[in-house]
Design a protein around this motif. Structure first.
Motif, PDB file in Angstrom:
ATOM      1  N   ALA A 192      24.083  85.715  57.131  1.00  0.00           N
ATOM      2  CA  ALA A 192      25.541  85.600  57.096  1.00  0.00           C
ATOM      3  C   ALA A 192      26.169  86.366  58.267  1.00  0.00           C
ATOM      4  N   GLU A 193      25.644  87.560  58.531  1.00  0.00           N
ATOM      5  CA  GLU A 193      26.148  88.361  59.657  1.00  0.00           C
ATOM      6  C   GLU A 193      25.932  87.630  60.984  1.00  0.00           C
ATOM      7  N   LYS A 194      24.766  87.038  61.140  1.00  0.00           N
ATOM      8  CA  LYS A 194      24.452  86.314  62.372  1.00  0.00           C
ATOM      9  C   LYS A 194      25.400  85.142  62.572  1.00  0.00           C
ATOM     10  N   ALA A 195      25.838  84.552  61.438  1.00  0.00           N
ATOM     11  CA  ALA A 195      26.752  83.407  61.524  1.00  0.00           C
ATOM     12  C   ALA A 195      28.210  83.848  61.644  1.00  0.00           C
ATOM     13  N   GLY A 196      28.451  85.155  61.668  1.00  0.00           N
ATOM     14  CA  GLY A 196      29.807  85.670  61.847  1.00  0.00           C
ATOM     15  C   GLY A 196      30.683  85.545  60.620  1.00  0.00           C
ATOM     16  N   GLU A 204      22.385  76.823  52.309  1.00  0.00           N
ATOM     17  CA  GLU A 204      21.818  76.928  53.658  1.00  0.00           C
ATOM     18  C   GLU A 204      21.314  78.344  53.923  1.00  0.00           C
ATOM     19  N   LEU A 205      22.057  79.345  53.456  1.00  0.00           N
ATOM     20  CA  LEU A 205      21.645  80.740  53.648  1.00  0.00           C
ATOM     21  C   LEU A 205      20.418  81.096  52.807  1.00  0.00           C
ATOM     22  N   LEU A 206      20.197  80.309  51.738  1.00  0.00           N
ATOM     23  CA  LEU A 206      19.050  80.573  50.852  1.00  0.00           C
ATOM     24  C   LEU A 206      17.829  79.726  51.198  1.00  0.00           C
ATOM     25  N   ALA A 207      17.912  78.934  52.214  1.00  0.00           N
ATOM     26  CA  ALA A 207      16.800  78.040  52.565  1.00  0.00           C
ATOM     27  C   ALA A 207      15.539  78.846  52.884  1.00  0.00           C
ATOM     28  N   GLY A 208      14.409  78.348  52.350  1.00  0.00           N
ATOM     29  CA  GLY A 208      13.108  78.940  52.681  1.00  0.00           C
ATOM     30  C   GLY A 208      12.584  79.981  51.701  1.00  0.00           C
ATOM     31  N   PHE A 209      13.361  80.322  50.698  1.00  0.00           N
ATOM     32  CA  PHE A 209      12.874  81.299  49.698  1.00  0.00           C
ATOM     33  C   PHE A 209      12.128  80.526  48.612  1.00  0.00           C
ATOM     34  N   ASP A 210      10.821  80.438  48.784  1.00  0.00           N
ATOM     35  CA  ASP A 210      10.014  79.544  47.942  1.00  0.00           C
ATOM     36  C   ASP A 210       9.815  80.040  46.518  1.00  0.00           C
TER      37      ASP A 210
END
Length: 496
Positions: A427-431, A486-492
């Motif tokens: 989230a920080e990276k996306a501003g 989208e921010l939660l993508a990849g948490f299997d």
């Protein structure tokens, strides 16, 4: 009982478990034996806390309407009596009344126990403990359970004095209303108020309070204690329960509807047009009632309150909003801390309906909150106003959604921390805008494309990560939810 079995009964600052058969796959683990030895351990803990011999202690015990309440209460009475404690059996009671039994000069107990599992299903039950400082903390419950390990059930000669605590408590609330309205012995004459007690312990509010003060209570429902809860779950947050009290208000053309949970430490309200006053709105209403007496003060809430509540508290009431953590003990303890530091905080309240006032011993008391609302209703009517006018500037709720992601691994606490850390970094990276949050990660959206907020956090006790989303306009919640996903993508190890 073994340590592992006993410690499984801890639920935050309470003890809860399955007390009878009736739901498939749920085995009984809160037995009369457990209640007996836990009560023995509480006696030892309280003796140490008070600095008094066990034989000098007086402990009150009460229960709500649950079908296992009497058996667990009798077992606890036997355990306390076996230690030499003077036990006072208060019978059908409420959680707030059991704390007040320590305060009332007529009782002045050293400690008290309430047999309840709040709003949970009929097969559950539990124990809540109080001493002069209020409800016990998490570490106190752990110590009591650990102290029960290795103890054996004791019965022998059981001695318990009977005492009608609920009448004493009701008289206290009657006096509070008379002082607040200051209009003779029948200050509620001309008001129509209906109550839904959900077959819990709250039916007394009609017969011992409202009726005594002149209110018309025709249409009140489910006042008789029945631990099978045949009409609806006794929970103000339950949709069916709220629909029941809304229907009663509209059918009887009432000025106010009140609904309590089983042990009456939570409540919500309904306005004459059927509008439900719960979650953000119940906090807003109580804060508006307190604001004139406490200008510029700080209102403590749990973390899932909305931006619209913040705007109402700060811009319309001139108060400060301290959005803290989930858990009624968390908000209460924060309220105590601030007041101790000289920061005036009259109210700590969760969206669940748990609300504690500084001037009421920091006690989460649904009946006392109802009393404050009834007083406000009577005074508003005398001034030609309505109760609804107190919160007319609170923005309406447009869209809200909660998703609960399961954490599918044994070390769910650490995994949850990892998810939150990465979620925040992305989230920080996306501003994105992230207001200060005392638990989880909160993101605020105030662009033309989407307006609202989200909060991702860990559950207090379970392998779950709740995600709360609120949109200020139609369609905003869907857009905000898409950002969260989208921010939660990849948490299997997360699944819906």
């Amino acid at each position: 009982m073994e340590s592992k079995e006993l410690l499984k009964l801890q639920n935050g600052s309470d003890i809860r478990g399955v007390a009878c058969e009736g739901i498939a796959g749920e085995s009984v683990n809160l037995t009369p034996l457990a209640s007996n030895i836990i009560a023995q351990s509480f006696a030892a803990w309280l003796s140490k806390k008070c600095g008094k011999p066990v034989q000098s202690l007086t402990v009150g015990i009460g229960r709500d309407s649950r079908i296992t309440g009497e058996a667990l209460s009798n077992a606890a009475i036997a355990g306390l009596s076996s230690c030499g404690v003077k036990v006072v059996d208060c019978g059908m009671a409420t959680t707030p009344a059991m704390f007040m039994s320590i305060v009332f000069p007529e009782t002045k107990f050293d400690g008290s126990i309430m047999i309840t599992a709040s709003h949970l299903p009929f097969n559950r039950n539990g124990l809540k403990f109080f001493d002069k400082d209020g409800g016990l903390e998490h570490e106190d419950i752990t110590a009591i359970l650990e102290g029960a390990v290795g103890l054996s059930e004791k019965s022998g000669k059981v001695s318990a004095q009977k005492f009608d605590l609920i009448s004493l408590y009701a008289n206290h609330l009657v006096k509070t209303i008379k002082e607040g309205v200051n209009s003779g012995d029948k200050p509620l004459e001309g008001l129509k108020i209906v109550v839904d007690a959900g077959n819990g312990a709250g039916g007394f509010f009609v017969s011992k309070i409202l009726d005594q003060l002149g209110a018309e209570t025709k249409g009140s429902q489910f006042l008789e204690p029945d631990g099978t809860f045949p009409n609806h779950i006794p929970n103000p947050e339950n949709a069916k329960a709220m629909e029941a009290i809304q229907s009663a208000v509209l059918k009887n053309k009432a000025d106010l509807g009140l609904i309590f949970d089983t042990d009456v430490d939570r409540m919500s309200a309904v306005l004459p047009d059927g509008t439900e006053v719960n979650r953000d709105a119940i906090i807003a209403l109580v804060a508006a009632i307190l604001a004139p007496e406490y200008p510029n003060s700080t209102i403590i809430t749990d973390s899932v309150t909305s931006d619209r509540l913040t705007r109402f508290l700060e811009k319309d009431l001139g108060l400060k909003h301290h959005c803290f953590k989930r858990g009624y003990k968390n908000v209460i303890n924060e309220c105590k801390r601030l007041n101790k530091e000289g920061i005036v905080s009259p109210l700590a309240m969760e969206t669940s309906g748990h609300g504690a006032l500084k001037d009421n011993f920091y006690l989460d008391d649904g009946a006392f909150l109802a009393v404050k609302i009834v007083i406000a209703l009577a005074n508003a009517k005398a001034q030609g106003k309505t109760l609804a006018s107190l919160i007319e500037k609170l923005d309406p709720l447009v869209e809200a959604q909660e998703l609960r992601y399961k954490i599918n691994c044994e070390d769910f606490g650490s995994y949850g921390d990892k998810v939150l850390e990465e979620f925040k970094a992305r989230a920080e990276k996306a501003g994105m805008i992230m207001p200060k949050s005392y638990e989880g990660v909160r993101i605020s959206f105030q662009s033309e494309d989407k307006k609202g907020w989200l909060l991702l956090r860990k559950s207090l006790h379970d392998p779950v990560m709740p995600l709360n989303v609120e949109g200020e306009r139609v369609g905003d919640a869907k857009k905000i939810l898409q950002v969260a996903q989208e921010l939660l993508a990849g948490f299997d190890k997360l699944s819906k």
